[in-house]
Enzyme design. Structure first.
Site, mmCIF file in Angstrom:
data_model
loop_
_atom_site.group_PDB
_atom_site.id
_atom_site.type_symbol
_atom_site.label_atom_id
_atom_site.label_comp_id
_atom_site.label_asym_id
_atom_site.label_seq_id
_atom_site.Cartn_x
_atom_site.Cartn_y
_atom_site.Cartn_z
ATOM 1 N N SER A 303 51.966 41.038 36.202
ATOM 2 C CA SER A 303 51.274 40.102 37.085
ATOM 3 C C SER A 303 50.018 39.607 36.364
ATOM 4 O O SER A 303 49.693 40.069 35.268
ATOM 5 C CB SER A 303 50.894 40.810 38.387
ATOM 6 O OG SER A 303 49.950 41.825 38.129
ATOM 7 N N TYR A 304 49.298 38.709 36.988
ATOM 8 C CA TYR A 304 48.121 38.114 36.379
ATOM 9 C C TYR A 304 47.118 39.195 35.958
ATOM 10 O O TYR A 304 46.735 40.036 36.778
ATOM 11 C CB TYR A 304 47.472 37.149 37.385
ATOM 12 C CG TYR A 304 46.382 36.329 36.781
ATOM 13 C CD1 TYR A 304 46.680 35.355 35.842
ATOM 14 C CD2 TYR A 304 45.058 36.544 37.124
ATOM 15 C CE1 TYR A 304 45.683 34.611 35.269
ATOM 16 C CE2 TYR A 304 44.055 35.801 36.563
ATOM 17 C CZ TYR A 304 44.372 34.836 35.628
ATOM 18 O OH TYR A 304 43.386 34.107 35.051
ATOM 19 N N PRO A 305 46.724 39.206 34.687
ATOM 20 C CA PRO A 305 45.939 40.353 34.198
ATOM 21 C C PRO A 305 44.433 40.268 34.402
ATOM 22 O O PRO A 305 43.729 41.168 33.988
ATOM 23 C CB PRO A 305 46.276 40.366 32.702
ATOM 24 C CG PRO A 305 46.514 38.939 32.369
ATOM 25 C CD PRO A 305 47.074 38.283 33.594
#
Length: 632
Positions: A303-305
């Site tokens: 997922s978005y880091p």
DNA sequence: GCAAGGTC
């Protein structure tokens, strides 16, 4: 970024026809106009009040053109950027583009905090307005940062290069409101280490040899008891207490406390936490970790880091993601057990950026290697661990008294490993005590007065630095690693490997810069975190409409102008060493001498150059890049 | 050639 995409569809719920397109980050940039752009075009001080231009950088031209075309043919613009401060400003940047080509376009804002169908529908059906106060706060910060950074950077560079150009080899000696406090942390710890003087202390060491409960091998277990007073720095007092204990050395068991205990599973994963854990456990730098996580994100694996959120949305579909991990040969069996009923909802942390969920795996990836494998494995094991149960154990604590002095020992029996089975990064193991009963007496096997020494604090690790920056509000989840990288690149700081751990040590230049600013004697030095924290606080006040952006900018600019005037005077004193005040010169000499002692091992084959002003005895780890000239 | 903040 490739080709711009537009997605068109009807949305009957609001009787609308949508075209969805995107931007990636900001689409405008600030810079000075021609009159102030060239370094020699003006006195750096005038940059504090110089005009600033807003323009679209070249890389977004295609995106901007696309948005313009869509805006011409639309009645309404709906902003779907992240629901945080920067997102609000990016929304404003987009709105500006649209209004320029379509004055009648209506601007609306969708508010959502997770990519969950239900929430997206709700946001689409309940549009709000852009929060211009938040956008204002961002504008003010941008103006401030640009003016500050440019003014101080130019002043520093011009002053130093005039005199030491040959030494600096055209290097940039930058100043930034985040990079300097970051450097300040490294220097400050380095100085604590350097100033450390070990202190001797004394303590009573009490131990009993007694077979363990299930120890059938005839080996005697030794139980060591900790003195309740810890240790004492006064030898006479320690000796007196020790002699008293020796008078009647028989120990009496006062209390045996048995209780269940837990080792809590980890919180959902934020960027800062990934960087801290990662640099500690995976032997990668914060920047490498973020870059790696980013590459995995772009392939749809993570997922978005970049997130500050350590709590999952109540509607988050854990099952879907756990299911994907069941195909792993390493942790698939564990994931399967979670699916079969051992699942336990993750703990909720206190942070929520309202923009992104905690970092979690979005696909199973079995063919990764190197750093990608390490980061993916950590994120995945952490995710599964956070979805399982706390580890459970049984703790026994025994308190004994010897002629009035108290000692204690405690043992642990791990009953259920639970999350630990999938999360080897946490250690928790049994160490059992032999049986003791309340009221029983025993003669200690060992009762000695022992001597110890306080240990030197260690230099800063990158994990420590990330924590300090996070705690002090220096940088954001997305930029902390960059700032660390900057101070290494500028050679203010060097990395030093000791064993398996990488430590950060300031260079002479780094120490010199920090001392130079501290020397001014202001309470809020540029190398300390207060000023940046105040900027952050001002931004919040602008967001809350307690303050206007103009007031924020004006107040901050005035504050920095004062520092600038003092700093420039100091720099000139240092540079014109004939005119330098004795005080300043002495301070700098001391710094250089002390630093020399500390980094000596790195530069032993590089002779000192006593003719150089002490302030500029720059020594880097990389001698090829940064070397004092030969002037024999 | 300067900043920090987005993100690719």
């Amino acid at each position: 970024m490739g080709r711009t995409s537009n997605y068109c569809f009807d949305y009957p719920q609001t009787n609308a026809s949508f075209t969805v397109t995107y931007v990636a980050g900001h689409i405008t940039e600030l810079d000075f106009p021609e009159t102030h752009r060239k370094w020699n075009s003006c006195d750096p001080f005038t940059l504090f009040d110089a005009p600033v231009e807003v323009k679209h950088p070249q890389r977004v031209n295609e995106l901007v053109r696309n948005i313009e075309i869509r805006a011409r043919g639309s009645d309404m613009l709906m902003i779907w950027t992240d629901c945080d401060r920067e997102g609000e400003y990016i929304g404003y940047e987009i709105a500006q583009v649209c209004q320029k080509v379509n004055r009648r376009i209506k601007i609306k804002r969708a508010r959502f905090s997770a990519i969950i169908a239900d929430q997206i529908h709700r946001a689409a059906q309940n549009p709000t307005n852009l929060d211009l106060a938040q956008a204002d706060a961002v504008i003010a910060r941008q103006m401030l940062d640009l003016r500050l950074g440019a003014a101080f950077t130019r002043m520093q560079c011009m002053a130093l290069q005039n005199r030491f150009g040959n030494l600096l080899e055209g290097k940039l000696v930058s100043y930034g409101p985040c990079q300097f406090p970051t450097l300040g942390f490294v220097v400050s710890r380095y100085e604590q280490v350097k100033a450390f003087v070990p202190e001797t202390f004394w303590y009573i060491y009490l131990a009993l040899n007694r077979p363990g409960e299930q120890n059938g091998r005839g080996r005697e277990d030794q139980t060591v008891f900790k003195w309740k007073r810890g240790h004492l720095f006064d030898f006479d007092v320690a000796l007196m207490l020790y002699e008293m204990v020796l008078e009647r050395p028989m120990a009496t068991v006062k209390k045996v406390v048995k209780k269940n205990t837990k080792k809590w599973k980890p919180y959902p994963l934020t960027t800062v936490d990934l960087q801290k854990s990662g640099s500690r456990l995976l032997r990668m730098s914060a920047k490498q970790i973020l870059d790696t996580a980013d590459a995995l994100y772009q392939r749809g694996i993570l997922s978005y880091p970049r997130t500050e959120t350590d709590q999952y949305d109540d509607q988050f579909d854990f099952g879907q993601y756990i299911q994907k991990q069941t195909s792993s040969p390493e942790w698939g069996a564990f994931a399967t057990r979670l699916r079969q009923g051992e699942f336990s909802k993750p703990r909720k942390g206190k942070k929520n950026d309202k923009a992104h969920p905690p970092i979690h795996p979005t696909a199973y990836a079995g063919n990764l290697a190197g750093n990608e494998k390490k980061v993916y494995e950590y994120v995945t094991r952490r995710f599964l661990a956070s979805c399982s149960k706390d580890a459970e154990g049984f703790q026994t604590t025994i308190t004994v008294a010897v002629n009035g002095e108290e000692f204690s020992a405690s043992g642990l029996l791990v009953l259920e490993r639970n999350y630990l089975e999938v999360f080897p990064y946490d250690k928790w193991s049994s160490h059992e005590l032999p049986p003791f009963e309340e009221g029983e007496e025993f003669m200690p096997t060992i009762c000695e007065l022992r001597e110890g020494e306080t240990t030197r604090p260690s230099l800063l690790t990158e994990a420590d630095l990330v924590s300090l920056m996070d705690k002090n509000g220096i940088g954001t989840d997305a930029t902390i690693a960059q700032h660390i990288n900057t101070i290494v690149e500028r050679e203010y700081v060097m990395e030093r490997l000791e064993g398996n751990t990488k430590y950060l040590v300031p260079s002479t230049l780094g120490v010199g810069l920090v001392h130079g600013y501290n020397q001014i004697g202001l309470e809020k030095s540029l190398s300390k975190p207060q000023l940046r924290r105040e900027t952050e606080r001002s931004m919040v006040q602008v967001c809350d409409r307690i303050k206007t952006k103009d007031d924020m900018l004006q107040e901050s600019i005035e504050q920095y102008k004062e520092v600038f005037i003092l700093a420039r005077r100091e720099f000139n004193l240092i540079i014109n060493k004939d005119q330098a005040s004795l005080k300043v010169h002495k301070a700098l000499k001391t710094v250089a001498d002390e630093v020399e002692g500390m980094v000596e091992d790195e530069v032993e084959d590089q002779p000192a150059h006593p003719h150089l002003p002490t302030r500029m005895m720059i020594r880097g780890t990389d001698r090829h890049q940064l070397q004092a000239p030969d002037v024999e």
